[in-house]
Write a protein that holds these residues in place. Sequence first.
Motif, mmCIF file in Angstrom:
data_model
loop_
_atom_site.group_PDB
_atom_site.id
_atom_site.type_symbol
_atom_site.label_atom_id
_atom_site.label_comp_id
_atom_site.label_asym_id
_atom_site.label_seq_id
_atom_site.Cartn_x
_atom_site.Cartn_y
_atom_site.Cartn_z
ATOM 1 N N VAL A 1 0.866 -1.168 0.000
ATOM 2 C CA VAL A 1 0.000 0.000 0.000
ATOM 3 C C VAL A 1 0.905 1.221 0.000
ATOM 4 C CG1 VAL A 1 -1.768 1.264 1.253
ATOM 5 C CG2 VAL A 1 -1.753 -1.236 1.301
ATOM 6 N N PRO A 2 0.945 1.956 -1.099
ATOM 7 C CA PRO A 2 1.823 3.130 -1.145
ATOM 8 C C PRO A 2 1.297 4.234 -0.240
ATOM 9 C CG PRO A 2 0.488 3.029 -3.105
ATOM 10 C CD PRO A 2 0.202 1.772 -2.325
ATOM 11 N N LEU A 35 1.280 14.783 6.529
ATOM 12 C CA LEU A 35 0.814 14.011 7.675
ATOM 13 C C LEU A 35 1.171 12.537 7.524
ATOM 14 C CD1 LEU A 35 -0.740 13.768 10.320
ATOM 15 C CD2 LEU A 35 -2.829 13.534 8.972
ATOM 16 N N THR A 36 0.955 12.004 6.352
ATOM 17 C CA THR A 36 1.258 10.599 6.118
ATOM 18 C C THR A 36 2.755 10.343 6.256
ATOM 19 O OG1 THR A 36 -0.586 10.558 4.582
ATOM 20 C CG2 THR A 36 0.864 8.665 4.557
ATOM 21 N N ARG A 37 3.566 11.253 5.749
ATOM 22 C CA ARG A 37 5.020 11.109 5.885
ATOM 23 C C ARG A 37 5.441 11.164 7.344
ATOM 24 N NH1 ARG A 37 6.768 8.323 1.913
ATOM 25 N NH2 ARG A 37 5.910 9.101 -0.005
ATOM 26 N N LEU A 38 4.817 12.037 8.125
ATOM 27 C CA LEU A 38 5.149 12.119 9.541
ATOM 28 C C LEU A 38 4.766 10.838 10.277
ATOM 29 C CD1 LEU A 38 4.051 15.775 10.363
ATOM 30 C CD2 LEU A 38 6.381 14.885 10.297
ATOM 31 N N LEU A 39 3.663 10.238 9.871
ATOM 32 C CA LEU A 39 3.164 9.033 10.538
ATOM 33 C C LEU A 39 3.662 7.738 9.908
ATOM 34 C CD1 LEU A 39 -0.543 10.106 11.072
ATOM 35 C CD2 LEU A 39 1.275 10.028 12.776
ATOM 36 N N GLN A 40 4.545 7.824 8.938
ATOM 37 C CA GLN A 40 4.964 6.653 8.177
ATOM 38 C C GLN A 40 5.471 5.522 9.068
ATOM 39 O OE1 GLN A 40 7.676 7.553 5.035
ATOM 40 N NE2 GLN A 40 7.885 5.446 4.391
ATOM 41 N N ASP A 41 6.310 5.818 10.050
ATOM 42 C CA ASP A 41 6.835 4.764 10.917
ATOM 43 C C ASP A 41 5.739 4.124 11.749
ATOM 44 O OD1 ASP A 41 9.415 5.108 9.988
ATOM 45 O OD2 ASP A 41 9.927 6.565 11.547
ATOM 46 N N ALA A 42 4.802 4.931 12.236
ATOM 47 C CA ALA A 42 3.717 4.395 13.055
ATOM 48 C C ALA A 42 2.721 3.597 12.214
ATOM 49 C CB ALA A 42 2.997 5.519 13.781
ATOM 50 N N ILE A 90 -5.967 6.823 15.207
ATOM 51 C CA ILE A 90 -6.128 8.024 14.406
ATOM 52 C C ILE A 90 -7.366 8.775 14.890
ATOM 53 C CG2 ILE A 90 -6.522 8.925 12.086
ATOM 54 C CD1 ILE A 90 -3.752 7.726 12.503
ATOM 55 N N LEU A 91 -7.198 10.048 15.134
ATOM 56 C CA LEU A 91 -8.292 10.925 15.516
ATOM 57 C C LEU A 91 -8.512 11.893 14.371
ATOM 58 C CD1 LEU A 91 -10.211 12.041 17.715
ATOM 59 C CD2 LEU A 91 -8.339 13.537 18.396
ATOM 60 N N CYS A 92 -9.690 11.886 13.815
ATOM 61 C CA CYS A 92 -10.006 12.754 12.670
ATOM 62 C C CYS A 92 -10.878 13.915 13.149
ATOM 63 C CB CYS A 92 -10.754 11.976 11.604
ATOM 64 S SG CYS A 92 -9.789 10.660 10.907
ATOM 65 N N CYS A 93 -10.437 15.099 12.832
ATOM 66 C CA CYS A 93 -11.207 16.297 13.172
ATOM 67 C C CYS A 93 -11.996 16.734 11.936
ATOM 68 C CB CYS A 93 -10.280 17.412 13.618
ATOM 69 S SG CYS A 93 -9.376 17.005 15.111
ATOM 70 N N VAL A 94 -13.279 16.796 12.084
ATOM 71 C CA VAL A 94 -14.141 17.183 10.971
ATOM 72 C C VAL A 94 -14.996 18.375 11.390
ATOM 73 C CG1 VAL A 94 -14.199 14.878 9.976
ATOM 74 C CG2 VAL A 94 -15.923 15.524 11.631
ATOM 75 N N SER A 108 -12.059 14.797 2.557
ATOM 76 C CA SER A 108 -10.714 14.267 2.365
ATOM 77 C C SER A 108 -10.224 13.543 3.623
ATOM 78 C CB SER A 108 -9.758 15.407 2.005
ATOM 79 O OG SER A 108 -8.440 14.938 1.928
ATOM 80 N N THR A 109 -10.485 14.125 4.775
ATOM 81 C CA THR A 109 -10.067 13.518 6.043
ATOM 82 C C THR A 109 -10.770 12.187 6.263
ATOM 83 O OG1 THR A 109 -9.632 15.677 7.011
ATOM 84 C CG2 THR A 109 -9.994 13.859 8.538
ATOM 85 N N LEU A 110 -12.063 12.135 5.991
ATOM 86 C CA LEU A 110 -12.818 10.898 6.184
ATOM 87 C C LEU A 110 -12.395 9.823 5.189
ATOM 88 C CD1 LEU A 110 -16.338 12.350 6.985
ATOM 89 C CD2 LEU A 110 -14.689 11.316 8.575
ATOM 90 N N ARG A 111 -12.073 10.204 3.970
ATOM 91 C CA ARG A 111 -11.569 9.231 2.993
ATOM 92 C C ARG A 111 -10.234 8.664 3.448
ATOM 93 N NH1 ARG A 111 -13.037 12.696 -2.197
ATOM 94 N NH2 ARG A 111 -15.167 11.986 -2.481
ATOM 95 N N PHE A 112 -9.355 9.548 3.934
ATOM 96 C CA PHE A 112 -8.057 9.104 4.432
ATOM 97 C C PHE A 112 -8.230 8.123 5.589
ATOM 98 C CE2 PHE A 112 -4.564 9.822 7.509
ATOM 99 C CZ PHE A 112 -3.541 9.260 6.770
ATOM 100 N N ALA A 113 -9.111 8.455 6.536
ATOM 101 C CA ALA A 113 -9.356 7.573 7.676
ATOM 102 C C ALA A 113 -9.923 6.236 7.225
ATOM 103 C CB ALA A 113 -10.296 8.251 8.666
#
Length: 95
Positions: free
Chosen positions: A9-10, A16-23, A32-36, A48-53
């Motif tokens: 999965v690329p 944000l994704t780069r920052l969380l890459q190791d986790a 993951i906490l999504c703020c909407v 976009s946030t909900l799709r990512f989640a």
Amino acid sequence: INGAARVHVPYRDAKLTRLLQDALGGNAYAAILCCVSRAAADASHTTSTLRFASRLKSVTTAPRKNLDPKDMEILRLRRENAKLRAALVDDGMRL
């Protein structure tokens, strides 16, 4: 994965994704906490946030214990020691 072939999965091209890459792909559990927002002006960000989640929920990892090479060698030697002791006991020798 239940017998299915592993699929790479690329990571999406976002900070944000780069920052969380190791986790997200390493030996860690992630929450993951999504703020909407209900505001119409923020609808595209919320979507976009909900799709990512939603995509993130489908990512599976196989956490494993991180061991120092020295610790791995100590563990291997302890197992070998226990195996040899058991072999001696089986041969009738006292320890």
